[in-house]
Design a protein around this motif. Sequence first.
Motif, PDB file in Angstrom:
ATOM      1  N   UNK A 193       0.831  -1.206   0.000  1.00  0.00           N
ATOM      2  CA  UNK A 193       0.000   0.000   0.000  1.00  0.00           C
ATOM      3  C   UNK A 193       0.868   1.259   0.000  1.00  0.00           C
ATOM      4  N   UNK A 194       1.938   1.249   0.777  1.00  0.00           N
ATOM      5  CA  UNK A 194       2.821   2.416   0.840  1.00  0.00           C
ATOM      6  C   UNK A 194       3.512   2.663  -0.502  1.00  0.00           C
ATOM      7  N   UNK A 195       3.740   1.605  -1.254  1.00  0.00           N
ATOM      8  CA  UNK A 195       4.406   1.748  -2.548  1.00  0.00           C
ATOM      9  C   UNK A 195       3.444   2.211  -3.640  1.00  0.00           C
ATOM     10  N   UNK A 196       2.164   1.952  -3.461  1.00  0.00           N
ATOM     11  CA  UNK A 196       1.173   2.360  -4.466  1.00  0.00           C
ATOM     12  C   UNK A 196      -0.091   2.849  -3.766  1.00  0.00           C
ATOM     13  N   UNK A 197      -0.005   3.963  -3.028  1.00  0.00           N
ATOM     14  CA  UNK A 197      -1.168   4.446  -2.258  1.00  0.00           C
ATOM     15  C   UNK A 197      -2.343   4.867  -3.135  1.00  0.00           C
ATOM     16  N   UNK A 198      -2.067   5.174  -4.397  1.00  0.00           N
ATOM     17  CA  UNK A 198      -3.150   5.616  -5.278  1.00  0.00           C
ATOM     18  C   UNK A 198      -4.250   4.564  -5.434  1.00  0.00           C
ATOM     19  N   UNK A 200      -5.639   3.082  -3.114  1.00  0.00           N
ATOM     20  CA  UNK A 200      -6.525   3.135  -1.950  1.00  0.00           C
ATOM     21  C   UNK A 200      -6.988   4.550  -1.603  1.00  0.00           C
ATOM     22  N   UNK A 201      -6.354   5.561  -2.151  1.00  0.00           N
ATOM     23  CA  UNK A 201      -6.733   6.941  -1.833  1.00  0.00           C
ATOM     24  C   UNK A 201      -8.093   7.281  -2.431  1.00  0.00           C
ATOM     25  N   UNK A 202      -8.875   8.047  -1.671  1.00  0.00           N
ATOM     26  CA  UNK A 202     -10.180   8.500  -2.135  1.00  0.00           C
ATOM     27  C   UNK A 202     -10.491   9.842  -1.494  1.00  0.00           C
ATOM     28  N   UNK A 203     -11.447  10.583  -2.007  1.00  0.00           N
ATOM     29  CA  UNK A 203     -11.820  11.846  -1.365  1.00  0.00           C
ATOM     30  C   UNK A 203     -12.233  11.612   0.084  1.00  0.00           C
ATOM     31  N   UNK A 204     -11.975  12.589   0.935  1.00  0.00           N
ATOM     32  CA  UNK A 204     -12.275  12.428   2.358  1.00  0.00           C
ATOM     33  C   UNK A 204     -13.756  12.162   2.605  1.00  0.00           C
ATOM     34  N   UNK A 213     -16.978   3.457  -5.542  1.00  0.00           N
ATOM     35  CA  UNK A 213     -16.555   2.734  -6.745  1.00  0.00           C
ATOM     36  C   UNK A 213     -16.247   3.724  -7.866  1.00  0.00           C
ATOM     37  N   UNK A 214     -15.929   3.192  -9.041  1.00  0.00           N
ATOM     38  CA  UNK A 214     -15.612   4.030 -10.197  1.00  0.00           C
ATOM     39  C   UNK A 214     -16.768   4.968 -10.541  1.00  0.00           C
ATOM     40  N   UNK A 227     -11.135   8.190 -14.862  1.00  0.00           N
ATOM     41  CA  UNK A 227     -12.338   7.351 -14.938  1.00  0.00           C
ATOM     42  C   UNK A 227     -12.458   6.338 -13.798  1.00  0.00           C
ATOM     43  N   UNK A 228     -11.350   5.978 -13.205  1.00  0.00           N
ATOM     44  CA  UNK A 228     -11.381   4.964 -12.156  1.00  0.00           C
ATOM     45  C   UNK A 228     -10.944   5.556 -10.819  1.00  0.00           C
ATOM     46  N   UNK A 229     -11.210   4.811  -9.761  1.00  0.00           N
ATOM     47  CA  UNK A 229     -10.797   5.271  -8.430  1.00  0.00           C
ATOM     48  C   UNK A 229      -9.283   5.387  -8.334  1.00  0.00           C
ATOM     49  N   UNK A 230      -8.574   4.536  -9.066  1.00  0.00           N
ATOM     50  CA  UNK A 230      -7.109   4.625  -9.046  1.00  0.00           C
ATOM     51  C   UNK A 230      -6.629   5.859  -9.801  1.00  0.00           C
ATOM     52  N   UNK A 231      -7.316   6.199 -10.885  1.00  0.00           N
ATOM     53  CA  UNK A 231      -6.977   7.438 -11.607  1.00  0.00           C
ATOM     54  C   UNK A 231      -7.130   8.637 -10.685  1.00  0.00           C
ATOM     55  N   UNK A 232      -8.234   8.674  -9.960  1.00  0.00           N
ATOM     56  CA  UNK A 232      -8.465   9.776  -9.032  1.00  0.00           C
ATOM     57  C   UNK A 232      -7.472   9.717  -7.875  1.00  0.00           C
TER      58      UNK A 232
END
Length: 253
Positions: A193-198, A200-204, A213-214, A227-232
């Motif tokens: 997770x620390x290496x790729x936090x994107x 799991x990150x989402x708006x507060x 979800x997406x 378009x995806x949660x990872x993109x955001x």
Amino acid sequence: MKNFTSALNFLAEHHRRTFVMANFFPRWTNLLPLKIAVCAGAVAGGVVLAVTYYATPKTLVEGYQPSQPIPFSHKIHVDQLGLDCRYCHSFVDVSGTSNVPGNNTCWNCHQHVAKDSPKLQPLRDRMDPTLKHADFGKPIEWVRIHKTPDYVYFNHSAHVNRGISCQSCHGRVDQMEVVYQENSLSMGWCLDCHRAPEKHLRPLEEVYNLKYSDADVSKYTKDAGVKTTEDLGLKLKEHWQIVPKESCATCHH
């Protein structure tokens, strides 16, 4: 001729003694070293397999699902009734450690709702003074499920206040009738997770929305490429300047 016969007798006696000395141990002992080696190898292999299967974080904790003193259904309370995680776990966003609900939190509702349910008898015993039960006033002893080792420091508030949802660690708790540990919480799992936090990150605003979800992404950006949660998550990582540490001292200090 006599000397020749004596020589033959001497050689025969020497051969006999040599033969006897060569067979001092029983013949079956010839295979004893091989048998010992095979048995030792089997034992060593068994130990390796046992440790590999039984003494790993996945086996020890993943899927752990203990019985609780009251069969609390997260699916009913969170999914159907829409309770926010913080109603029961009220310290999660302001403290390094989370908390389980006290008796009063449960009694606020259940002195009026489902008050005659036999499943809630332990709560009534502790909160209803008219019952005069021996457990009156005692806390409900919930069984802890998620626990990091004593030598690991994990701060709940630092994670949830930077867009890491309860779901990332605890799974879809809102769909669990009986809560269990979905992830290993091992060091390797944390480092991923620390290496790729994107991922799991989402708006507060979505941290406590376990259904995020997406489909929710468009509410937070007008960028057609997101378009995806990872993109955001990548955008949030850059915006919040999130650079998770991977050094030993991050968690072991």
